[in-house]
Design a protein around this motif. Structure first.
Motif, PDB file in Angstrom:
ATOM      1  N   MET B  93      36.700  66.351  82.422  1.00  0.00           N
ATOM      2  CA  MET B  93      35.282  66.534  82.760  1.00  0.00           C
ATOM      3  C   MET B  93      35.033  67.531  83.881  1.00  0.00           C
ATOM      4  O   MET B  93      34.321  68.508  83.704  1.00  0.00           O
ATOM      5  CB  MET B  93      34.690  65.184  83.148  1.00  0.00           C
ATOM      6  CG  MET B  93      34.645  64.206  81.995  1.00  0.00           C
ATOM      7  SD  MET B  93      33.761  62.729  82.479  1.00  0.00           S
ATOM      8  CE  MET B  93      35.008  61.510  82.343  1.00  0.00           C
ATOM      9  N   ARG B  96      35.145  71.381  83.567  1.00  0.00           N
ATOM     10  CA  ARG B  96      34.072  72.128  82.914  1.00  0.00           C
ATOM     11  C   ARG B  96      32.962  72.541  83.878  1.00  0.00           C
ATOM     12  O   ARG B  96      32.059  73.279  83.497  1.00  0.00           O
ATOM     13  CB  ARG B  96      33.424  71.269  81.822  1.00  0.00           C
ATOM     14  CG  ARG B  96      34.387  70.822  80.770  1.00  0.00           C
ATOM     15  CD  ARG B  96      33.788  69.662  79.986  1.00  0.00           C
ATOM     16  NE  ARG B  96      34.804  69.039  79.160  1.00  0.00           N
ATOM     17  CZ  ARG B  96      35.065  69.445  77.924  1.00  0.00           C
ATOM     18  NH1 ARG B  96      34.395  70.425  77.399  1.00  0.00           N
ATOM     19  NH2 ARG B  96      36.004  68.842  77.227  1.00  0.00           N
ATOM     20  N   LEU B  97      32.999  72.003  85.088  1.00  0.00           N
ATOM     21  CA  LEU B  97      31.854  72.211  85.988  1.00  0.00           C
ATOM     22  C   LEU B  97      32.131  73.219  87.095  1.00  0.00           C
ATOM     23  O   LEU B  97      31.249  73.513  87.900  1.00  0.00           O
ATOM     24  CB  LEU B  97      31.455  70.875  86.635  1.00  0.00           C
ATOM     25  CG  LEU B  97      31.083  69.747  85.686  1.00  0.00           C
ATOM     26  CD1 LEU B  97      30.787  68.476  86.456  1.00  0.00           C
ATOM     27  CD2 LEU B  97      29.870  70.134  84.859  1.00  0.00           C
ATOM     28  N   LEU B 100      29.748  76.035  87.752  1.00  0.00           N
ATOM     29  CA  LEU B 100      28.350  75.693  88.024  1.00  0.00           C
ATOM     30  C   LEU B 100      28.150  75.369  89.500  1.00  0.00           C
ATOM     31  O   LEU B 100      29.088  75.334  90.286  1.00  0.00           O
ATOM     32  CB  LEU B 100      27.950  74.470  87.195  1.00  0.00           C
ATOM     33  CG  LEU B 100      28.079  74.614  85.692  1.00  0.00           C
ATOM     34  CD1 LEU B 100      27.928  73.255  85.043  1.00  0.00           C
ATOM     35  CD2 LEU B 100      27.041  75.579  85.172  1.00  0.00           C
ATOM     36  N   HIS B 102      27.808  73.355  92.816  1.00  0.00           N
ATOM     37  CA  HIS B 102      28.685  72.246  93.216  1.00  0.00           C
ATOM     38  C   HIS B 102      28.029  70.872  93.125  1.00  0.00           C
ATOM     39  O   HIS B 102      28.705  69.859  93.095  1.00  0.00           O
ATOM     40  CB  HIS B 102      29.180  72.457  94.643  1.00  0.00           C
ATOM     41  CG  HIS B 102      29.927  73.727  94.791  1.00  0.00           C
ATOM     42  ND1 HIS B 102      30.800  74.171  93.839  1.00  0.00           N
ATOM     43  CD2 HIS B 102      29.943  74.653  95.771  1.00  0.00           C
ATOM     44  CE1 HIS B 102      31.310  75.325  94.217  1.00  0.00           C
ATOM     45  NE2 HIS B 102      30.799  75.649  95.377  1.00  0.00           N
ATOM     46  N   ILE B 103      26.681  70.865  93.109  1.00  0.00           N
ATOM     47  CA  ILE B 103      26.035  69.556  93.065  1.00  0.00           C
ATOM     48  C   ILE B 103      26.330  68.838  91.750  1.00  0.00           C
ATOM     49  O   ILE B 103      26.312  67.612  91.707  1.00  0.00           O
ATOM     50  CB  ILE B 103      24.505  69.642  93.263  1.00  0.00           C
ATOM     51  CG1 ILE B 103      23.850  70.456  92.158  1.00  0.00           C
ATOM     52  CG2 ILE B 103      24.156  70.182  94.623  1.00  0.00           C
ATOM     53  CD1 ILE B 103      22.344  70.329  92.137  1.00  0.00           C
ATOM     54  N   TYR B 104      26.664  69.584  90.694  1.00  0.00           N
ATOM     55  CA  TYR B 104      26.950  68.910  89.427  1.00  0.00           C
ATOM     56  C   TYR B 104      28.210  68.059  89.521  1.00  0.00           C
ATOM     57  O   TYR B 104      28.295  67.010  88.889  1.00  0.00           O
ATOM     58  CB  TYR B 104      27.053  69.923  88.286  1.00  0.00           C
ATOM     59  CG  TYR B 104      25.712  70.417  87.833  1.00  0.00           C
ATOM     60  CD1 TYR B 104      24.836  69.565  87.165  1.00  0.00           C
ATOM     61  CD2 TYR B 104      25.301  71.711  88.096  1.00  0.00           C
ATOM     62  CE1 TYR B 104      23.586  70.006  86.765  1.00  0.00           C
ATOM     63  CE2 TYR B 104      24.048  72.166  87.695  1.00  0.00           C
ATOM     64  CZ  TYR B 104      23.193  71.308  87.027  1.00  0.00           C
ATOM     65  OH  TYR B 104      21.959  71.735  86.633  1.00  0.00           O
ATOM     66  N   LEU B 108      28.222  64.201  88.576  1.00  0.00           N
ATOM     67  CA  LEU B 108      29.154  63.650  87.590  1.00  0.00           C
ATOM     68  C   LEU B 108      29.920  62.463  88.169  1.00  0.00           C
ATOM     69  O   LEU B 108      29.997  61.394  87.556  1.00  0.00           O
ATOM     70  CB  LEU B 108      30.148  64.720  87.129  1.00  0.00           C
ATOM     71  CG  LEU B 108      31.153  64.205  86.127  1.00  0.00           C
ATOM     72  CD1 LEU B 108      30.594  64.286  84.718  1.00  0.00           C
ATOM     73  CD2 LEU B 108      32.464  64.953  86.202  1.00  0.00           C
TER      74      LEU B 108
END
Lengths: 304, 298
Positions: B93, B96-97, B100, B102-104, B108
């Motif tokens: 998981m 994949r981020l 993007l 960093h808040i994602y 998550l």
């Protein structure tokens, strides 16, 4: 165009809702929708992730409840007092939190909100774990009895529309444009001569104030300010609502709030599984559904 | 107020402090390389404690095969399991981020926290279950000269300190550690030199999570094991991290220890403030030294 259609739809649905749905439930949805819209102003448009918005939502609920119950304030004055409290608190938290950026900002707001949570737990007037109970609804403007569910409902709906309108105006003002510029590239906005910190602080205060308005209204609706409204999980829930509906879209938070609140309501009998399901939705949204419902809808309609 | 009472509270505070130190150390190591804050760190700590509890009290009850995992095996097993889960989460998981915002990553891991916490709340008492598996060798009290102190708590303090300082030594003074620091400093360049940065990231995340799991096992005999034990702790650790700044490994360890001490002493001086004193200190640090005590302005 899509916004206009959605707005008319929302207006009609809101006007007629108490005739086919349980008014208290719809009022709950409206409070959460306003809360999520206020939160979205900050995250969706200014790019600031506050993990402590429950402090404004819950804090205002407690203050409004207290002044109505103990000091005999009329409901409108009580709600305004709670809202002003959230505004002042927002100014203080915002002032501290904007000193750090990005991920730190989220941690600072979360930790600050925890102070309010412990106060709600420990202060003498809050009722501890039971929450502040028995808040009278009273008379609106001295002659409208809020004990009547229909009158109460339309009062809440008007509050929602005012809050929603304020947020809409803010987003579509020059101020809102600057916020989005800061979200996209803070250094560039700074180099163009914008006082970035002042814009961020103002956005934070507006967001906190309207979150407080939603919380204070909720306290009057339920005649009860509960400890959960100030808990960090409520801060997480409002993030989820905004994310599900669509970050940085006008109607996303409304749709998201309705989806998440209705889901929690429907799944209420499953106990802790609700948390597991909400957590799973969180993970799925972050991984593959970052635009949210309205965001995806906008993308599809724009393609045509 | 006697000096004994103060010293006793200081030691108990230090006891909490070593857990803060271990968790903030893990957060700092992960943050350094992945640039994300692992909200699930508290849930990993909770998971570690539950592995110990389930291994000791429930395996036999559930499967009836007379299997019992004691404290010492748990101390090794739990960090491995928790670290493995961390690696799984990173590979499937988090990976994949990275491109993007960093808040994602934070969002998550927040979702993962809700899932883990909800799952355990379904099967275990939310108000906590005591862990009965404290080894006999560590029961009783030791005489420290000025006071008697529970042997197990002393063991937990010493053991955690050893783990923390070993980690610090490893990162600051070994060859592998220097490669890790190179990866923190400049991932692209490090990769260009032929080091496998993605593998380093995965292992680091696993290691950070494993540390949290280890802290959980150590905490199990002291605090009662509850699905919510990690969530409340992690917010305090966030404040610790904001106060210390995540610039240095030693900073994370020292601020964890110091703040545990302060919290312990507040319990004697003014008990109602004990749960919030760290947050108020964070406010002071933000006012006067926004980058944190050990942090560097970026």
């Amino acid at each position: 165009m899509m916004n206009r259609v959605l707005f008319i739809f929302m207006l009609i649905a809101g006007m007629t809702a108490p005739f086919y749905a349980y008014p208290v439930f719809v009022m709950d949805l409206l409070c959460f929708a306003l809360f999520a819209c206020a939160f979205n102003l900050l995250l969706g448009y200014a790019g600031l992730l506050s993990f402590g918005h429950a402090a404004f939502f819950g804090g205002a609920a407690y203050i409004a409840g207290h002044v109505i119950k103990a000091w005999g304030f009329p409901p409108l004055a009580g709600i305004l007092t709670g809202t002003v409290f959230a505004m002042v608190l927002g100014a203080a938290f915002g002032y501290l939190a904007i000193r750090r950026q990005g991920i730190y900002f989220a941690m600072v707001t979360l930790a600050l909100a925890q102070i309010i949570y412990f106060m709600a737990l420990q202060l003498p007037f809050t009722g501890g774990e039971n929450g502040l109970q028995g808040i009278p609804r009273g008379q609106l403007l001295g002659f409208l009895d809020l004990g009547n569910p229909l009158i109460m409902y339309y009062f809440v709906f008007v509050i929602f529309l005012i809050g929603f309108g304020l947020i809409y105006r803010t987003i579509h003002s020059p101020f809102g444009e600057v916020l989005q510029a800061i979200r996209e590239n803070e250094d560039r906005a700074l180099s163009l001569g914008y006082d970035v910190d002042r814009f961020k602080l103002l956005a934070f205060v507006i967001s906190a104030t309207l979150a407080g308005l939603a919380g204070a209204t909720k306290a009057v609706v339920f005649q009860f300010a509960s400890l959960t409204t100030a808990h960090w999980q409520t801060s997480g829930e409002v993030i989820l609502m905004t994310l599900v509906g669509g970050l940085g879209t006008v109607f996303g938070p409304v749709v998201g709030a309705i989806t998440v609140a209705a889901l929690s309501h429907e799944l209420g009998s499953f106990g802790s599984w609700v948390q597991v399901i909400l957590g799973t939705i969180f993970v799925v949204c972050v991984l593959v559904f970052r635009r949210g419902i309205i965001g995806e809808l906008e993308r599809v309609t724009r393609k045509r | 107020m006697s000096i004994q009472v103060i010293l006793a509270q200081a030691l108990l505070g230090l006891n909490a402090g070593v857990f803060y130190a271990m968790l903030s150390l893990g957060l700092a190591v992960i943050f350094g390389l992945l640039n994300i804050i692992n909200f699930a760190h508290g849930a990993m700590y909770m998971l570690g404690a539950f592995i110990a509890l389930v291994g000791y009290s429930y395996l036999d009850q559930w499967f009836g095969i007379g299997l019992e995992v004691g404290f010492w095996p748990s101390l090794i097993l739990a960090p491995l399991v928790v670290g493995g889960l961390g690696i799984l989460i990173e590979r499937t998981m988090l990976k994949r981020l990275y491109k993007l915002d960093h808040i994602y990553g934070l969002l998550l891991t927040f979702g993962i926290t809700l899932i883990l916490q909800g799952l355990f709340s379904n099967y275990f008492n939310v108000s906590g279950t005591p862990y009965p598996g404290q080894p006999d060798a560590l029961s009783g009290v030791v005489n420290l000269g000025f006071m008697y102190f529970p042997t197990y708590r002393l063991f937990a303090i010493v053991f955690s300190l050893v783990v923390c300082f070993t980690t610090w030594y490893f990162i600051e003074h070994t060859k592998l550690g220097s490669r890790l620091r190179a990866g923190v400093e400049n991932p692209q360049l490090t990769q260009a030199f032929g080091l496998n940065v993605p593998l380093m990231i995965t292992l680091t995340f696993g290691f950070g999570c494993g540390l949290a799991g280890l802290a959980g096992v150590l905490a199990a005999p002291i605090y009662s094991v509850s699905p919510l034990m990690g969530a409340d702790l992690i917010i305090v650790v966030f404040a610790v991290v904001v106060i210390g700044g995540m610039g240095s490994i030693m900073g994370a360890i020292l601020s964890g220890l110091a703040l545990g001490l302060v919290e312990g002493l507040t319990k004697v001086i003014y008990p109602p403030a004990a749960s919030t004193v760290i947050f108020f200190l964070m406010v002071l640090v933000l006012l006067f030294r926004p980058a944190g005590l050990f942090g560097k302005e970026k």
